[in-house]
Scaffold this motif. Sequence first.
Motif, short mmCIF file in Angstrom:
data_model
loop_
_atom_site.label_atom_id
_atom_site.label_comp_id
_atom_site.label_asym_id
_atom_site.label_seq_id
_atom_site.Cartn_x
_atom_site.Cartn_y
_atom_site.Cartn_z
N ASN A 18 0.84 -1.20 0.00
CA ASN A 18 0.00 0.00 0.00
C ASN A 18 0.87 1.24 0.00
O ASN A 18 1.97 1.25 0.56
CB ASN A 18 -0.91 0.03 1.23
CG ASN A 18 -1.88 -1.12 1.26
OD1 ASN A 18 -2.16 -1.75 0.23
ND2 ASN A 18 -2.42 -1.40 2.43
N THR A 20 0.78 5.42 0.86
CA THR A 20 0.04 6.52 1.49
C THR A 20 0.76 7.83 1.24
O THR A 20 1.96 7.94 1.48
CB THR A 20 -0.10 6.30 3.00
OG1 THR A 20 -0.81 5.08 3.24
CG2 THR A 20 -0.88 7.46 3.62
N SER A 73 -5.22 12.61 3.04
CA SER A 73 -4.31 11.53 2.66
C SER A 73 -4.94 10.72 1.54
O SER A 73 -6.16 10.60 1.44
CB SER A 73 -4.00 10.64 3.85
OG SER A 73 -5.17 9.96 4.27
N LEU A 75 -4.61 6.94 -0.08
CA LEU A 75 -4.12 5.59 0.09
C LEU A 75 -4.39 4.80 -1.18
O LEU A 75 -5.53 4.77 -1.65
CB LEU A 75 -4.80 4.91 1.28
CG LEU A 75 -4.58 3.39 1.43
CD1 LEU A 75 -3.13 3.10 1.78
CD2 LEU A 75 -5.52 2.81 2.49
N THR A 77 -4.20 1.04 -2.40
CA THR A 77 -4.02 -0.32 -1.89
C THR A 77 -3.56 -1.25 -3.02
O THR A 77 -3.83 -1.02 -4.20
CB THR A 77 -5.32 -0.87 -1.29
OG1 THR A 77 -6.34 -0.86 -2.30
CG2 THR A 77 -5.77 -0.01 -0.12
#
Lengths: 111, 114
Positions: A18, A20, A73, A75, A77
């Motif tokens: 992942n 971020t 943020s 993210l 995945t």
Amino acid sequence: SQQGEEDPQALSIQEGENATMNCSYKTSINNLQWYRQNSGRGLVHLILIRSNEREKHSGRLRVTLDTSKKSSSLLITASRAADTASYFCARRTGGGNKLTFGTGTQLKVEL
Amino acid sequence: GAGVSQSPSNKVTEKGKDVELRCDPISGHTALYWYRQSLGQGLEFLIYFQGNSAPDKSGLPSDRFSAERTGGSVSTLTIQRTQQEDSAVYLCASSPGQGIGEQFFGPGTRLTVL
């Protein structure tokens, strides 16, 4: 000068991990948008989150917004090599129509 | 359908010359924006059009920069007496309505001033 920053400036991860990325800003916003830029497809809109929203999902993307901390943020995945690109957050503020972009995070996803 | 197009894709010019950059927005999009991106940097807003009028010109860096839009469609960004610091990628974007959401970007014009 840019109003706000993304961090980290650069991020290198392995495929499947992942990623971020964070974005901070200084003034109140109407909405915050994330864009991706790579040499093949130019600058492409990924997701928009409004100031009254806290979280939004789109496929493998998850965006959060904390207006009290003036931060967001992104993210990603289960990253893929094709996710390699620069990622920018952009804020629409006040009554204006322009977007104010951050300096971007360069993401590299290695096989 | 067709996206935002820009021409030329690359422009090399000598210091002091004038250049014109063209943007064809997505058909029906009333809002049009010009941005500038220097090497390794984010985008810097230059000017915003709603129809043929420019309610926000706040990002134009000097009076050497001007832009116009005609017929609510094509826009031209003109840089007079170019300087080396004008070297950058100039990006055009358009959006429908008042432009409060997603902006659709063109591929950009890479300007190099020698």
